[in-house]
Scaffold this active site. Structure first.
Site, PDB file in Angstrom:
ATOM      1  N   ARG A  23       0.813  -1.225   0.000  1.00 45.97           N
ATOM      2  CA  ARG A  23       0.000   0.000   0.000  1.00 45.97           C
ATOM      3  C   ARG A  23       0.840   1.266   0.000  1.00 45.97           C
ATOM      4  O   ARG A  23       0.380   2.338  -0.383  1.00 45.97           O
ATOM      5  CB  ARG A  23      -0.897   0.029   1.249  1.00 45.97           C
ATOM      6  CG  ARG A  23      -1.881  -1.130   1.363  1.00 45.97           C
ATOM      7  CD  ARG A  23      -2.499  -1.144   2.753  1.00 45.97           C
ATOM      8  NE  ARG A  23      -1.458  -1.296   3.784  1.00 45.97           N
ATOM      9  CZ  ARG A  23      -1.639  -1.034   5.077  1.00 45.97           C
ATOM     10  NH1 ARG A  23      -2.800  -0.565   5.505  1.00 45.97           N
ATOM     11  NH2 ARG A  23      -0.656  -1.215   5.944  1.00 45.97           N
ATOM     12  N   ASP A  53       7.860  25.103  14.097  1.00 44.86           N
ATOM     13  CA  ASP A  53       8.134  24.317  12.900  1.00 44.86           C
ATOM     14  C   ASP A  53       8.221  25.265  11.707  1.00 44.86           C
ATOM     15  O   ASP A  53       7.388  26.172  11.566  1.00 44.86           O
ATOM     16  CB  ASP A  53       7.023  23.299  12.637  1.00 44.86           C
ATOM     17  CG  ASP A  53       7.106  22.082  13.551  1.00 44.86           C
ATOM     18  OD1 ASP A  53       7.951  22.079  14.465  1.00 44.86           O
ATOM     19  OD2 ASP A  53       6.319  21.148  13.346  1.00 44.86           O
ATOM     20  N   ASN A  54       9.207  25.045  10.832  1.00 45.89           N
ATOM     21  CA  ASN A  54       9.383  25.863   9.635  1.00 45.89           C
ATOM     22  C   ASN A  54       9.390  24.977   8.394  1.00 45.89           C
ATOM     23  O   ASN A  54       9.778  23.804   8.460  1.00 45.89           O
ATOM     24  CB  ASN A  54      10.703  26.642   9.701  1.00 45.89           C
ATOM     25  CG  ASN A  54      10.752  27.607  10.872  1.00 45.89           C
ATOM     26  OD1 ASN A  54       9.736  28.147  11.286  1.00 45.89           O
ATOM     27  ND2 ASN A  54      11.935  27.816  11.405  1.00 45.89           N
ATOM     28  N   ARG A  64      20.785  28.426   1.345  1.00 47.68           N
ATOM     29  CA  ARG A  64      20.273  29.199   2.480  1.00 47.68           C
ATOM     30  C   ARG A  64      21.209  28.992   3.672  1.00 47.68           C
ATOM     31  O   ARG A  64      21.409  27.891   4.116  1.00 47.68           O
ATOM     32  CB  ARG A  64      18.846  28.765   2.825  1.00 47.68           C
ATOM     33  CG  ARG A  64      17.843  28.928   1.678  1.00 47.68           C
ATOM     34  CD  ARG A  64      16.453  28.461   2.111  1.00 47.68           C
ATOM     35  NE  ARG A  64      15.493  28.441   1.023  1.00 47.68           N
ATOM     36  CZ  ARG A  64      14.663  29.442   0.694  1.00 47.68           C
ATOM     37  NH1 ARG A  64      14.698  30.558   1.401  1.00 47.68           N
ATOM     38  NH2 ARG A  64      13.822  29.325  -0.313  1.00 47.68           N
ATOM     39  N   HIS A  67      22.936  30.210   9.030  1.00 42.88           N
ATOM     40  CA  HIS A  67      22.152  30.981   9.987  1.00 42.88           C
ATOM     41  C   HIS A  67      22.290  30.444  11.412  1.00 42.88           C
ATOM     42  O   HIS A  67      22.467  29.248  11.626  1.00 42.88           O
ATOM     43  CB  HIS A  67      20.676  30.961   9.591  1.00 42.88           C
ATOM     44  CG  HIS A  67      20.421  31.482   8.215  1.00 42.88           C
ATOM     45  ND1 HIS A  67      19.384  31.040   7.424  1.00 42.88           N
ATOM     46  CD2 HIS A  67      21.080  32.421   7.473  1.00 42.88           C
ATOM     47  CE1 HIS A  67      19.398  31.680   6.268  1.00 42.88           C
ATOM     48  NE2 HIS A  67      20.424  32.515   6.264  1.00 42.88           N
ATOM     49  N   LYS A  77      18.011  22.611  15.980  1.00 46.22           N
ATOM     50  CA  LYS A  77      17.142  22.303  14.844  1.00 46.22           C
ATOM     51  C   LYS A  77      17.175  20.810  14.522  1.00 46.22           C
ATOM     52  O   LYS A  77      18.241  20.195  14.462  1.00 46.22           O
ATOM     53  CB  LYS A  77      17.582  23.078  13.594  1.00 46.22           C
ATOM     54  CG  LYS A  77      17.521  24.594  13.761  1.00 46.22           C
ATOM     55  CD  LYS A  77      18.045  25.308  12.528  1.00 46.22           C
ATOM     56  CE  LYS A  77      17.984  26.818  12.699  1.00 46.22           C
ATOM     57  NZ  LYS A  77      18.534  27.525  11.509  1.00 46.22           N
ATOM     58  N   HIS A 124      23.786  26.921  10.706  1.00 45.76           N
ATOM     59  CA  HIS A 124      23.171  25.914   9.845  1.00 45.76           C
ATOM     60  C   HIS A 124      22.864  26.492   8.466  1.00 45.76           C
ATOM     61  O   HIS A 124      22.473  27.663   8.329  1.00 45.76           O
ATOM     62  CB  HIS A 124      21.859  25.423  10.477  1.00 45.76           C
ATOM     63  CG  HIS A 124      21.011  24.604   9.558  1.00 45.76           C
ATOM     64  ND1 HIS A 124      19.862  25.089   8.973  1.00 45.76           N
ATOM     65  CD2 HIS A 124      21.177  23.346   9.093  1.00 45.76           C
ATOM     66  CE1 HIS A 124      19.342  24.152   8.209  1.00 45.76           C
ATOM     67  NE2 HIS A 124      20.112  23.089   8.261  1.00 45.76           N
ATOM     68  N   TYR A 137      11.847  21.895   9.355  1.00 45.82           N
ATOM     69  CA  TYR A 137      12.649  21.764  10.571  1.00 45.82           C
ATOM     70  C   TYR A 137      11.908  22.284  11.796  1.00 45.82           C
ATOM     71  O   TYR A 137      11.108  23.201  11.735  1.00 45.82           O
ATOM     72  CB  TYR A 137      14.009  22.439  10.434  1.00 45.82           C
ATOM     73  CG  TYR A 137      14.038  23.877   9.986  1.00 45.82           C
ATOM     74  CD1 TYR A 137      14.340  24.898  10.878  1.00 45.82           C
ATOM     75  CD2 TYR A 137      13.826  24.209   8.650  1.00 45.82           C
ATOM     76  CE1 TYR A 137      14.416  26.224  10.458  1.00 45.82           C
ATOM     77  CE2 TYR A 137      13.890  25.523   8.221  1.00 45.82           C
ATOM     78  CZ  TYR A 137      14.190  26.528   9.132  1.00 45.82           C
ATOM     79  OH  TYR A 137      14.248  27.824   8.707  1.00 45.82           O
ATOM     80  N   GLU A 148      19.095  37.120  15.288  1.00 44.25           N
ATOM     81  CA  GLU A 148      19.457  36.413  14.061  1.00 44.25           C
ATOM     82  C   GLU A 148      20.794  36.903  13.518  1.00 44.25           C
ATOM     83  O   GLU A 148      21.049  38.106  13.435  1.00 44.25           O
ATOM     84  CB  GLU A 148      18.387  36.619  12.994  1.00 44.25           C
ATOM     85  CG  GLU A 148      18.660  35.886  11.692  1.00 44.25           C
ATOM     86  CD  GLU A 148      17.657  36.220  10.609  1.00 44.25           C
ATOM     87  OE1 GLU A 148      17.444  35.369   9.735  1.00 44.25           O
ATOM     88  OE2 GLU A 148      17.088  37.331  10.631  1.00 44.25           O
TER      89      GLU A 148
END
Length: 203
Positions: A23, A53-54, A64, A67, A77, A124, A137, A148
């Site tokens: 299945r 959650d992102n 990206r 960060h 994360k 990251h 993540y 940030e």
């Protein structure tokens, strides 16, 4: 759930158990008691609770990162890819750590279903290896604009080997703020004045 340490022991690859039949398949993408037990078995601390959650979607060649967030809002994360593939990278930015300034990279994809646990104190980033790559993540703290920060993805002192060959002519697609990010050495200098109390622990 199988947890495997990388060459930076605090960064861990998580492989969920997958149950498949004619299945299709089923897996637990996260189970807190099992995740915490697995980390303890490796001699690693359990993280703070996940609070956000992102979800991002990127075309091939999009990069990206790198960060991170400064205290008092550092983020651990747990990352995974649900469609496509990405080369995921963590950089140790914990001053005093035996692996300070070192990096580890792992391919995450919808096919291999791997996840990577990146604790607080790491920068990251990831490179999308396919169009329509969906990257999800969980984080141990909420987004805090004032905390940030970014490290430059091409900082020669870190020396990340991004697998750019064959992607967008070998040229990374990077946001302006990431293109203007500082080096690890510059980040350390800034941290000494921005957060003198926290400077011994992380940039």
């Amino acid at each position: 759930m199988k947890l495997t340490q990388t060459r930076i022991p605090d960064v861990v690859i998580v492989e969920p158990a997958v149950f498949a039949d004619e299945r299709g398949w089923f897996m637990e993408t996260f189970n807190e008691p099992r995740f915490h037990a697995g980390l303890r078995e490796l001699g690693l601390p359990t993280p703070r609770a996940f609070v956000q959650d992102n979800h991002s979607c990127s075309k091939a060649g999009v990069l990206r990162g790198l960060h991170y967030q400064l205290p008092p809002n550092p983020q651990g994360k747990l990352v995974r890819v649900t469609q496509g593939a990405a080369y995921d990278v963590a950089v140790d930015i914990r001053v005093g750590s035996p692996t300070f300034g070192q990096w580890v990279g792992v391919e995450l994809s919808a096919d291999n279903r791997r996840q990577m646990w990146i604790p607080e104190g790491f920068a990251h980033g990831f490179l999308s290896l396919a169009d329509d790559t969906h990257f999800l993540y969980k984080t141990t703290d909420v987004y805090a604009r004032d905390c940030e920060r970014s490290l430059h993805w091409q900082d020669p002192a870190i020396g990340i080997e991004w697998p750019l060959a064959g992607l967008n002519g070998g040229i990374a697609i990077v946001a302006p703020k990431d293109a203007q990010a500082v080096t690890l050495a510059q980040a350390r200098e800034r941290a000494a004045t921005e957060l003198p109390v926290w400077a011994p622990f992380a940039v």
